[in-house]
Motif scaffolding. Structure first.
Motif, PDB file in Angstrom:
ATOM      1  N   LEU A   1       0.713  -1.288   0.085  1.00 29.74           N
ATOM      2  CA  LEU A   1       0.093   0.051  -0.141  1.00 29.74           C
ATOM      3  C   LEU A   1       0.905   1.393   0.089  1.00 29.74           C
ATOM      4  CD1 LEU A   1      -2.969  -0.769   2.248  1.00 29.74           C
ATOM      5  CD2 LEU A   1      -3.060  -0.280  -0.122  1.00 29.74           C
ATOM      6  N   SER A   2       1.903   1.246   0.623  1.00 29.40           N
ATOM      7  CA  SER A   2       2.741   2.325   0.608  1.00 29.40           C
ATOM      8  C   SER A   2       3.541   2.507  -0.418  1.00 29.40           C
ATOM      9  CB  SER A   2       3.818   2.323   1.644  1.00 29.40           C
ATOM     10  OG  SER A   2       4.755   1.437   1.504  1.00 29.40           O
ATOM     11  N   LYS A   3       3.687   1.723  -1.410  1.00 27.75           N
ATOM     12  CA  LYS A   3       4.425   1.760  -2.798  1.00 27.75           C
ATOM     13  C   LYS A   3       3.098   2.321  -3.689  1.00 27.75           C
ATOM     14  CE  LYS A   3       7.407  -2.332  -2.838  1.00 27.75           C
ATOM     15  NZ  LYS A   3       7.414  -3.567  -3.080  1.00 27.75           N
ATOM     16  N   LEU A   4       1.933   2.121  -3.403  1.00 24.45           N
ATOM     17  CA  LEU A   4       0.861   2.670  -4.171  1.00 24.45           C
ATOM     18  C   LEU A   4       0.763   3.979  -3.839  1.00 24.45           C
ATOM     19  CD1 LEU A   4      -1.551   2.512  -5.900  1.00 24.45           C
ATOM     20  CD2 LEU A   4      -3.002   1.743  -4.189  1.00 24.45           C
ATOM     21  N   TRP A   5       0.909   4.429  -2.437  1.00 25.33           N
ATOM     22  CA  TRP A   5       0.967   6.011  -2.300  1.00 25.33           C
ATOM     23  C   TRP A   5       1.972   6.849  -2.943  1.00 25.33           C
ATOM     24  CZ3 TRP A   5       1.007   7.091   3.865  1.00 25.33           C
ATOM     25  CH2 TRP A   5       0.700   8.111   3.974  1.00 25.33           C
ATOM     26  N   VAL A   6       3.142   6.015  -2.897  1.00 24.19           N
ATOM     27  CA  VAL A   6       4.423   6.717  -3.674  1.00 24.19           C
ATOM     28  C   VAL A   6       4.035   6.806  -5.188  1.00 24.19           C
ATOM     29  CG1 VAL A   6       6.746   6.425  -4.560  1.00 24.19           C
ATOM     30  CG2 VAL A   6       5.977   5.731  -2.170  1.00 24.19           C
TER      31      VAL A   6
ATOM     32  N   GLU B   1       0.934   7.320  -6.480  1.00 19.56           N
ATOM     33  CA  GLU B   1       0.078   8.287  -6.428  1.00 19.56           C
ATOM     34  C   GLU B   1       0.742   9.658  -6.684  1.00 19.56           C
ATOM     35  OE1 GLU B   1      -3.705   8.725  -4.013  1.00 19.56           O
ATOM     36  OE2 GLU B   1      -2.800   6.870  -3.028  1.00 19.56           O
ATOM     37  N   ASP B   2       1.933  10.033  -6.190  1.00 14.50           N
ATOM     38  CA  ASP B   2       2.403  11.253  -6.139  1.00 14.50           C
ATOM     39  C   ASP B   2       1.752  12.120  -5.275  1.00 14.50           C
ATOM     40  OD1 ASP B   2       4.756  12.801  -6.604  1.00 14.50           O
ATOM     41  OD2 ASP B   2       4.014  13.689  -8.533  1.00 14.50           O
ATOM     42  N   CYS B   3       1.136  12.036  -4.211  1.00 10.45           N
ATOM     43  CA  CYS B   3       0.113  13.134  -3.570  1.00 10.45           C
ATOM     44  C   CYS B   3       0.814  13.656  -2.565  1.00 10.45           C
ATOM     45  CB  CYS B   3      -1.108  12.366  -3.267  1.00 10.45           C
ATOM     46  SG  CYS B   3      -0.867  10.719  -2.212  1.00 10.45           S
ATOM     47  N   SER B   4       2.231  13.173  -1.969  1.00  5.53           N
ATOM     48  CA  SER B   4       2.681  13.759  -0.848  1.00  5.53           C
ATOM     49  C   SER B   4       4.166  13.907  -1.176  1.00  5.53           C
ATOM     50  CB  SER B   4       2.819  12.462   0.145  1.00  5.53           C
ATOM     51  OG  SER B   4       1.434  12.260   0.544  1.00  5.53           O
ATOM     52  N   TYR B   5       4.644  15.157  -0.860  1.00  2.00           N
ATOM     53  CA  TYR B   5       6.140  15.301  -0.974  1.00  2.00           C
ATOM     54  C   TYR B   5       7.012  14.346  -0.336  1.00  2.00           C
ATOM     55  CZ  TYR B   5       4.086  19.916  -3.008  1.00  2.00           C
ATOM     56  OH  TYR B   5       3.407  20.656  -3.574  1.00  2.00           O
ATOM     57  N   GLY B   6       8.048  13.826  -0.959  1.00  2.00           N
ATOM     58  CA  GLY B   6       9.052  13.110  -0.344  1.00  2.00           C
ATOM     59  C   GLY B   6       8.508  11.639   0.159  1.00  2.00           C
ATOM     60  N   MET B   7       7.256  11.255  -0.043  1.00  2.00           N
ATOM     61  CA  MET B   7       6.908   9.952   0.248  1.00  2.00           C
ATOM     62  C   MET B   7       7.903   8.905  -0.336  1.00  2.00           C
ATOM     63  SD  MET B   7       4.846   8.345   1.955  1.00  2.00           S
ATOM     64  CE  MET B   7       4.210   6.517   2.225  1.00  2.00           C
TER      65      MET B   7
ATOM     66  N   THR C   1      -0.654  13.959  17.725  1.00  2.00           N
ATOM     67  CA  THR C   1      -0.115  14.977  16.873  1.00  2.00           C
ATOM     68  C   THR C   1       0.366  14.194  15.467  1.00  2.00           C
ATOM     69  OG1 THR C   1       2.419  14.203  17.409  1.00  2.00           O
ATOM     70  CG2 THR C   1       1.112  16.332  18.898  1.00  2.00           C
ATOM     71  N   LEU C   2       0.453  15.075  14.465  1.00  2.00           N
ATOM     72  CA  LEU C   2       0.760  14.499  13.201  1.00  2.00           C
ATOM     73  C   LEU C   2       1.220  15.443  12.176  1.00  2.00           C
ATOM     74  CD1 LEU C   2      -1.482  15.185  10.636  1.00  2.00           C
ATOM     75  CD2 LEU C   2      -2.835  13.582  11.756  1.00  2.00           C
ATOM     76  N   ALA C   3       2.130  15.174  11.449  1.00  2.00           N
ATOM     77  CA  ALA C   3       2.730  16.090  10.450  1.00  2.00           C
ATOM     78  C   ALA C   3       2.452  15.304   9.020  1.00  2.00           C
ATOM     79  CB  ALA C   3       4.337  16.277  10.573  1.00  2.00           C
ATOM     80  N   THR C   4       2.260  16.268   8.051  1.00  2.00           N
ATOM     81  CA  THR C   4       1.892  15.886   6.655  1.00  2.00           C
ATOM     82  C   THR C   4       2.859  16.798   5.604  1.00  2.00           C
ATOM     83  OG1 THR C   4      -0.087  15.466   5.236  1.00  2.00           O
ATOM     84  CG2 THR C   4      -0.030  17.490   6.459  1.00  2.00           C
ATOM     85  N   SER C   5       2.948  15.965   4.514  1.00  2.00           N
ATOM     86  CA  SER C   5       3.442  16.575   3.659  1.00  2.00           C
ATOM     87  C   SER C   5       2.867  16.516   2.208  1.00  2.00           C
ATOM     88  CB  SER C   5       4.962  16.200   3.249  1.00  2.00           C
ATOM     89  OG  SER C   5       4.926  14.757   3.058  1.00  2.00           O
ATOM     90  N   THR C   6       1.510  16.665   2.615  1.00  2.00           N
ATOM     91  CA  THR C   6       0.729  16.543   1.071  1.00  2.00           C
ATOM     92  C   THR C   6       0.582  17.489   0.194  1.00  2.00           C
ATOM     93  OG1 THR C   6      -1.778  16.209   0.739  1.00  2.00           O
ATOM     94  CG2 THR C   6      -1.429  17.730   2.453  1.00  2.00           C
ATOM     95  N   LYS C   7       0.225  17.290  -1.001  1.00  2.00           N
ATOM     96  CA  LYS C   7       0.099  18.075  -2.140  1.00  2.00           C
ATOM     97  C   LYS C   7      -1.232  18.659  -2.201  1.00  2.00           C
ATOM     98  CE  LYS C   7       3.821  16.033  -4.926  1.00  2.00           C
ATOM     99  NZ  LYS C   7       4.025  15.725  -6.153  1.00  2.00           N
TER     100      LYS C   7
END
Length: 154
Positions: free
Chosen positions: A23-28, A30-36, A118-124
Motif C-alpha cells: 500500500l505504501s508503494k501505491l501511495w508513492v 500516487e505522487d500526492c505527498s512530497y518526499g513519500m 499529533t501528526l505532520a503531513t507533506s501532502t500536495k
C-alpha cells in the motif's frame, strides 16, 4: 467497494507488514505527498489499525508515543503524545469514512495514555487534509512549514 468492511487492530505479522509495504508503494505512485518513500519492514509501528475488505488491507493507521522534549505554545515539556506516522486509504476506497473510522479507533485506543495526538503531513492537497483533520476529526491547526524551491526560480 464492497459494503461490509472490517476494522481491527493488528499485530505486525509478516502478511500484514507485506500488505502495508504494498500500500505504501501505491501511495508513492500516487505522487500526492512530497518526499513519500515506500515503507520498509521496520517502519510500521505496533499501534496499528486496519480496514479490511475480506482479508485485504485497504486502509491503515499507525503511530508511536513520544515525550515532548521542548517547550511549545501548545504542548508542555514532558507531556506524553501519540504521533500518527501514517494514515492511508486505497484510492478506490476513499470518501467512505474509512480514514475517519481508523483515526477514531486509534484516538480511542490511545486516549488514556497520552495528552495529545499529533501528526505532520507533506501532502500536495492541503485542502483535503484540512477538511479531514480539522473539520471532520476536530484537530487544531497550529503551524505550517512552507517551502519554495529556489531551483525553480529563473
Amino acid at each position: 467497494m464492497k459494503q461490509m468492511l472490517k476494522f481491527e487492530f493488528r499485530n505486525l505479522d509478516s502478511d500484514t507488514v507485506a500488505q502495508l509495504i504494498e500500500l505504501s508503494k501505491l501511495w508513492v505512485e500516487e505522487d500526492c505527498s512530497y518526499g513519500m518513500v515506500a515503507n520498509e519492514k521496520s517502519d510500521p509501528q505496533e499501534n496499528l489499525a486496519v480496514a479490511l475488505d475480506e482479508n485485504r488491507i485497504v486502509g491503515y493507521i499507525f503511530g508511536h508515543y513520544y515525550q515532548q522534549e521542548r517547550k511549545t505554545s501548545y504542548i508542555e515539556v514532558g507531556k506524553t503524545c501519540f504521533e500518527v506516522d501514517e494514515l492511508y486509504v486505497h484510492p478506490q476506497y476513499r470518501s467512505h469514512g474509512i480514514g475517519t473510522t481508523l483515526f477514531t479507533m486509534m484516538e480511542k485506543k490511545v486516549s488514556g495514555n497520552c495528552g495529545y495526538i499529533t501528526l505532520a503531513t507533506s501532502t500536495k492537497n492541503y485542502k483535503s487534509i484540512l477538511k479531514l483533520y480539522v473539520e471532520e476529526l476536530g484537530m487544531n491547526f497550529h503551524s505550517a512549514f512552507l517551502i519554495k524551491s529556489m531551483e525553480e526560480v529563473l
